[in-house]
Design a protein around this motif. Structure first.
Motif, PDB file in Angstrom:
ATOM      1  N   SER A 280     -17.301 -11.248 -47.407  1.00 25.14           N
ATOM      2  CA  SER A 280     -18.580 -11.248 -47.590  1.00 25.14           C
ATOM      3  C   SER A 280     -19.994 -11.170 -48.859  1.00 25.14           C
ATOM      4  O   SER A 280     -20.109 -12.230 -49.074  1.00 25.14           O
ATOM      5  CB  SER A 280     -20.109 -10.501 -46.533  1.00 25.14           C
ATOM      6  N   GLY A 281     -19.311 -10.377 -49.890  1.00 24.27           N
ATOM      7  CA  GLY A 281     -19.578 -10.287 -50.930  1.00 24.27           C
ATOM      8  C   GLY A 281     -21.129  -9.333 -50.923  1.00 24.27           C
ATOM      9  O   GLY A 281     -21.599  -9.219 -52.263  1.00 24.27           O
ATOM     10  N   ARG A 282     -21.233  -8.839 -49.921  1.00 26.48           N
ATOM     11  CA  ARG A 282     -22.480  -8.433 -49.548  1.00 26.48           C
ATOM     12  C   ARG A 282     -22.393  -6.617 -49.824  1.00 26.48           C
ATOM     13  O   ARG A 282     -21.172  -5.959 -49.920  1.00 26.48           O
ATOM     14  CB  ARG A 282     -22.922  -8.279 -48.065  1.00 26.48           C
ATOM     15  N   ASN A 283     -23.268  -6.624 -50.928  1.00 27.64           N
ATOM     16  CA  ASN A 283     -23.132  -5.113 -51.043  1.00 27.64           C
ATOM     17  C   ASN A 283     -23.880  -4.389 -50.059  1.00 27.64           C
ATOM     18  O   ASN A 283     -24.599  -4.091 -49.112  1.00 27.64           O
ATOM     19  CB  ASN A 283     -24.775  -4.772 -52.070  1.00 27.64           C
ATOM     20  N   TYR A 284     -22.876  -2.839 -50.369  1.00 27.82           N
ATOM     21  CA  TYR A 284     -23.320  -1.294 -49.300  1.00 27.82           C
ATOM     22  C   TYR A 284     -24.134  -0.734 -50.016  1.00 27.82           C
ATOM     23  O   TYR A 284     -25.400  -0.998 -50.963  1.00 27.82           O
ATOM     24  CB  TYR A 284     -21.837  -0.897 -49.250  1.00 27.82           C
ATOM     25  N   SER A 285     -24.905  -0.683 -49.176  1.00 23.08           N
ATOM     26  CA  SER A 285     -26.689   0.224 -49.508  1.00 23.08           C
ATOM     27  C   SER A 285     -26.902   1.710 -49.215  1.00 23.08           C
ATOM     28  O   SER A 285     -25.330   2.579 -47.643  1.00 23.08           O
ATOM     29  CB  SER A 285     -27.708  -0.332 -48.865  1.00 23.08           C
TER      30      SER A 285
ATOM     31  N   ARG B  45     -32.729   3.667 -51.316  1.00 24.30           N
ATOM     32  CA  ARG B  45     -32.764   2.567 -51.286  1.00 24.30           C
ATOM     33  C   ARG B  45     -33.683   1.543 -50.457  1.00 24.30           C
ATOM     34  O   ARG B  45     -34.011   0.653 -51.143  1.00 24.30           O
ATOM     35  CB  ARG B  45     -31.786   2.238 -49.180  1.00 24.30           C
TER      36      ARG B  45
ATOM     37  N   GLU C 116     -26.823  -1.647 -60.568  1.00 23.88           N
ATOM     38  CA  GLU C 116     -26.837  -3.366 -60.740  1.00 23.88           C
ATOM     39  C   GLU C 116     -26.787  -3.893 -61.565  1.00 23.88           C
ATOM     40  O   GLU C 116     -26.584  -4.748 -62.356  1.00 23.88           O
ATOM     41  CB  GLU C 116     -28.455  -3.196 -60.198  1.00 23.88           C
TER      42      GLU C 116
ATOM     43  N   ALA D 116     -19.342  -3.629 -53.106  1.00 20.95           N
ATOM     44  CA  ALA D 116     -19.439  -4.590 -51.939  1.00 20.95           C
ATOM     45  C   ALA D 116     -18.790  -5.159 -50.810  1.00 20.95           C
ATOM     46  O   ALA D 116     -17.243  -4.580 -51.066  1.00 20.95           O
ATOM     47  CB  ALA D 116     -19.613  -5.923 -52.922  1.00 20.95           C
ATOM     48  N   ASN D 117     -18.325  -5.669 -50.021  1.00 17.01           N
ATOM     49  CA  ASN D 117     -17.876  -6.487 -48.930  1.00 17.01           C
ATOM     50  C   ASN D 117     -16.746  -7.415 -49.342  1.00 17.01           C
ATOM     51  O   ASN D 117     -17.285  -8.143 -50.198  1.00 17.01           O
ATOM     52  CB  ASN D 117     -18.245  -6.794 -48.002  1.00 17.01           C
TER      53      ASN D 117
ATOM     54  N   ARG E  15     -14.056  -3.839 -54.409  1.00 18.90           N
ATOM     55  CA  ARG E  15     -14.410  -4.383 -53.335  1.00 18.90           C
ATOM     56  C   ARG E  15     -14.024  -4.002 -52.664  1.00 18.90           C
ATOM     57  O   ARG E  15     -12.849  -2.847 -52.848  1.00 18.90           O
ATOM     58  CB  ARG E  15     -13.896  -5.594 -54.063  1.00 18.90           C
TER      59      ARG E  15
ATOM     60  N   GLU F 111     -34.850  -1.670 -53.719  1.00 13.75           N
ATOM     61  CA  GLU F 111     -35.537  -2.940 -52.917  1.00 13.75           C
ATOM     62  C   GLU F 111     -36.553  -3.354 -53.326  1.00 13.75           C
ATOM     63  O   GLU F 111     -37.122  -4.637 -53.569  1.00 13.75           O
ATOM     64  CB  GLU F 111     -35.118  -2.812 -51.219  1.00 13.75           C
TER      65      GLU F 111
END
Length: 312
Positions: free
Chosen positions: A52-57, A296, A261, A48-49, A77, A300
């Protein structure tokens, strides 16, 4: 007017595809399957970033996992050089970055075989969706100094019962029947849309059972009523052909994303496919990108369906 210059160099798109593919090939040849990791305390979850906390994919998950393993990072991180500066810290001198990719969508006028614009029934120019790939570089927070403490979060480790319960919930929400029998293999049957699994007691651990089940659930997302992947919908596929092997690659990646996850460290090895995967990647430097995209999408599909049904 003086033309503005920049020190930033963009590699040719083809070179970037090859660079990433070569990195995946090297990992496989060195005995490291880049989409299968041993998750440990503090490493659960997808990369994750840090800001931002956003996961990379997709393919970026594997690129970050490879470097994290090679360099011994314990944190998942990551951030850019500028993000580190903006946060009040900096990347330590001499640290090497990790290359990741970015796909940017755009639209382009459609043309016919003679290069002339194509118009719709209303006389408007038809626009086609396109995408180009570029790259940027990330650093792990362990490569930085003076970052605020909140960028080094303690990642909570859920009890086994909670992690495995969520895996069971993902299976229950998938819409696919799971049938257990005393047998020596697990597989998905597209014709009847159900998964055949050995009995739970046949597995060495609950983690191994759920890792295998998640692999088969990724296969099930390829059903014609879901994501309609060729590796599942094709009636001519058989063991050993490229379509079969490519679908196994998708399922390997997708189940690895799900295991990350959920924080499940299961043993799932498909060594018999590695030679086939290496051949595919060596012949087509875009194959791993397609496999990562399909993985991915499968990830999802399963997670979003679980979340939607959980709040319904």
């Amino acid at each position: 007017m003086t033309k503005k210059t920049t020190n930033r160099k963009s590699a040719p798109r083809q070179d970037l595809f090859q660079t990433v593919t070569d990195k995946i090939i090297a990992a496989l040849e060195n005995g490291t399957t880049p989409w299968r990791k041993a998750w440990q305390t503090g490493k659960e979850g997808l990369p994750a970033n840090a800001i931002s906390g956003r996961n990379y994919s997709g393919i970026n998950v594997m690129l970050l996992w490879i470097d994290a393993a090679d360099k011994g990072f314990h944190s998942n991180r990551w951030l850019t050089f500028k993000q580190a500066l903006d946060a009040g810290g900096h990347v330590r001198k001499g640290e090497k970055s990790t290359l990741v990719t970015l796909f940017k969508p755009f639209q382009k006028e459609a043309t016919d075989n003679s290069g002339q614009p194509v118009f719709d029934d209303n006389g408007e120019v038809v626009m086609r969706d396109r995408c180009f790939m570029t790259s940027f570089h990330l650093f792990n927070v362990e490569q930085c100094e003076n970052l605020p403490d909140n960028l080094y979060p303690e990642i909570p480790v859920l009890p086994d019962v909670e992690r495995l319960a969520r895996a069971e919930q993902i299976a229950a929400c998938s819409g696919v029947s799971v049938i257990h029998r005393y047998q020596d293999r697990a597989y998905y049957r597209p014709g009847v849309d159900h998964i055949m699994m050995p009995e739970v007691a046949q597995f060495d651990s609950p983690e191994d059972y759920y890792s295998t089940l998640l692999h088969e659930l990724v296969h099930s997302t390829g059903h014609a009523s879901r994501l309609a992947r060729e590796g599942i919908t094709s009636t001519s596929k058989k063991f050993g052909d490229p379509v079969y092997g490519f679908e196994e690659l998708i399922a390997e990646m997708g189940s690895a994303f799900l295991c990350a996850e959920l924080g499940i460290n299961g043993d799932l090895q498909h060594d018999s496919y590695i030679a086939s995967w290496l051949q595919t990647l060596e012949e087509d430097n875009r194959a791993v990108f397609r496999a990562a995209r399909y993985a991915r999408e499968a990830f999802e599909y399963l997670v979003l369906r679980e979340q939607a049904l959980a709040v319904a």
